[in-house]
Scaffold this active site. Structure first.
Site, mmCIF file in Angstrom:
data_model
loop_
_atom_site.group_PDB
_atom_site.id
_atom_site.type_symbol
_atom_site.label_atom_id
_atom_site.label_comp_id
_atom_site.label_asym_id
_atom_site.label_seq_id
_atom_site.Cartn_x
_atom_site.Cartn_y
_atom_site.Cartn_z
ATOM 1 C CD GLU A 175 -2.790 1.353 2.405
ATOM 2 O OE1 GLU A 175 -2.717 0.498 3.299
ATOM 3 O OE2 GLU A 175 -3.605 2.282 2.431
ATOM 4 C CE LYS A 217 -6.066 -0.144 1.691
ATOM 5 N NZ LYS A 217 -6.755 -0.731 2.832
HETATM 6 P P1 13P Z 1 -9.261 4.355 4.083
HETATM 7 O O1 13P Z 1 -10.112 3.629 3.080
HETATM 8 O O2 13P Z 1 -10.030 5.001 5.187
HETATM 9 O O3 13P Z 1 -8.269 5.272 3.408
HETATM 10 O O4 13P Z 1 -8.412 3.241 4.831
HETATM 11 C C1 13P Z 1 -7.851 2.227 4.110
HETATM 12 C C2 13P Z 1 -6.606 1.779 4.740
HETATM 13 O O5 13P Z 1 -6.447 0.629 5.058
HETATM 14 C C3 13P Z 1 -5.552 2.775 4.953
HETATM 15 O O6 13P Z 1 -4.366 2.121 5.261
#
Ligand code: 13P
Length: 340
Positions: A175, A217
């Site tokens: 991510e 992600k």
């Molecule tokens: P949000 O969808 O609130 O951005 O959170 C997703 C997430 O896992 C952030 O690390």
């Protein structure tokens, strides 16, 4: 097919997506403050139990990212929350990073910590049932930033985390989040996201991370919240897909977006536009935190008598995002399920 490939593919199965319920104790405090609820371990457990026991949960939610405390918690009746998820047909996952902290020598940029001892923690989490993990890196847009060092340090840590996960038979969710808090345009977000993803996949390759056994992600390519020109879902979809086609190998089994501060309906509408503009080289799904939970928390209000109302709101938003996976979300459906 390896078990990690199977897990990665199951997480992006048609019509399903991931619930990010891995808020740290500090972050969930902010969510509870909005409903004036004390941030106790019991309330955190009650809230997560509410979400996970929603009827039909597994129909829309393929996996849940848990926080360290939650993966160890039991529901009121003594059943481990992990077992509740497995029974609902959803795969337990775990956040393994230790949060974003100051990048040395920088007042604005962050690096993610948590590599020390990670190998041992992954082993423990696997034994507890986790089959996938998450590590979040944040990239800040501003005047003169992001810097090369910020992108390089974060890309390297993401790759090392991913390699350690695969060694432990755990699917890494990689991510790299380009934040949408500033006043930048969509075009600037495009440049920074393209740069970030290019570096991330170069580092993943250097560390021999198997692309077939991971998920990405990312943020959508979108204007910052403070930018005067906000974009339509069609504009977000076009820019996002163009950016990813340049940077994300087709071997990656799926892309699961974070919501990053978009409201629930906007996050659903943008995902819908992305899928409606397909076909694309990868399944494009959701791994939302706030955008899946905001309405449920507000409906629940921390009141045991309103658990069913919280679950109804959660179910409606999960169903709408499921429709968005097929490009079949509409304002009529939004109205029917949420009533706005
Ligand atoms: P949000 O969808 O609130 O951005 O959170 C997703 C997430 O896992 C952030 O690390």
């Amino acid at each position: 097919m390896s078990s990690m490939e199977q897990v990665a593919q199951a997480l992006v199965a048609p019509g399903k997506g991931i619930l990010a319920a891995d808020e740290s104790t500090g972050t969930i405090e902010k969510r509870f403050q909005a409903i004036q609820l004390a941030n106790t371990e019991e309330h955190r457990r009650d809230y997560r139990e509410l979400l996970f026991t929603t009827g039909g949960f597994g129909e829309f939610i393929s996996g849940v990212i848990l926080y360290d405390e939650t993966i160890r918690q039991k529901a009121k009746d003594g059943t481990p929350l992990v077992k509740i998820l497995e029974k609902a047909g959803s795969i337990p996952g775990i956040k393994v990073d230790m949060g974003a902290h100051a990048l040395p020598g920088s007042s604005q940029e962050k690096m993610t910590e948590g590599l020390d001892g990670l190998r041992g923690r992954l082993k423990e989490y696997y034994a507890m049932g986790a089959r996938f993990a998450k590590w979040r890196a944040v990239i800040t847009i501003g005047s003169g930033i992001p810097s090369c060092k910020c992108i390089e340090v974060n890309a390297r840590s993401l790759a090392l985390y991913a390699a350690l996960c695969q060694e432990a038979n755990i699917v890494p969710i990689v991510e790299p989040e380009v934040l949408m808090d500033a006043d930048n345009t969509l075009e600037r977000c495009f440049e920074v996201t393209e740069w970030t993803l290019t570096e991330v996949f170069a580092e993943l390759s250097r560390l021999d991370v198997k692309l077939e056994q991971m998920l990405l992600k990312p943020n959508m390519v979108i204007a910052g919240k403070l930018c005067k020109k906000q974009n339509t879902p069609a504009e977000v979809a076009k820019a996002t897909i163009e950016c990813f086609r340049r940077t994300v190998p087709a071997a990656v089994p799926g892309i699961v977006f974070l919501s990053g501060g978009q409201s629930s309906p906007v996050a659903t509408a943008n995902l819908n536009a992305i899928n409606a503009s397909g076909p694309h080289p990868w399944p494009l799904s959701f791994s939302y935190g706030r955008a899946l939970q905001d309405e449920a928390i507000k409906a629940w209000k921390g009141d045991p008598k309103l658990v069913a109302a919280g679950q109804k709101a959660f179910h409606a938003r999960a169903k709408l995002n499921s429709a968005a996976r097929y490009g079949k979300y509409s304002t009529a459906l939004e109205k029917e399920l949420v009533g706005l």
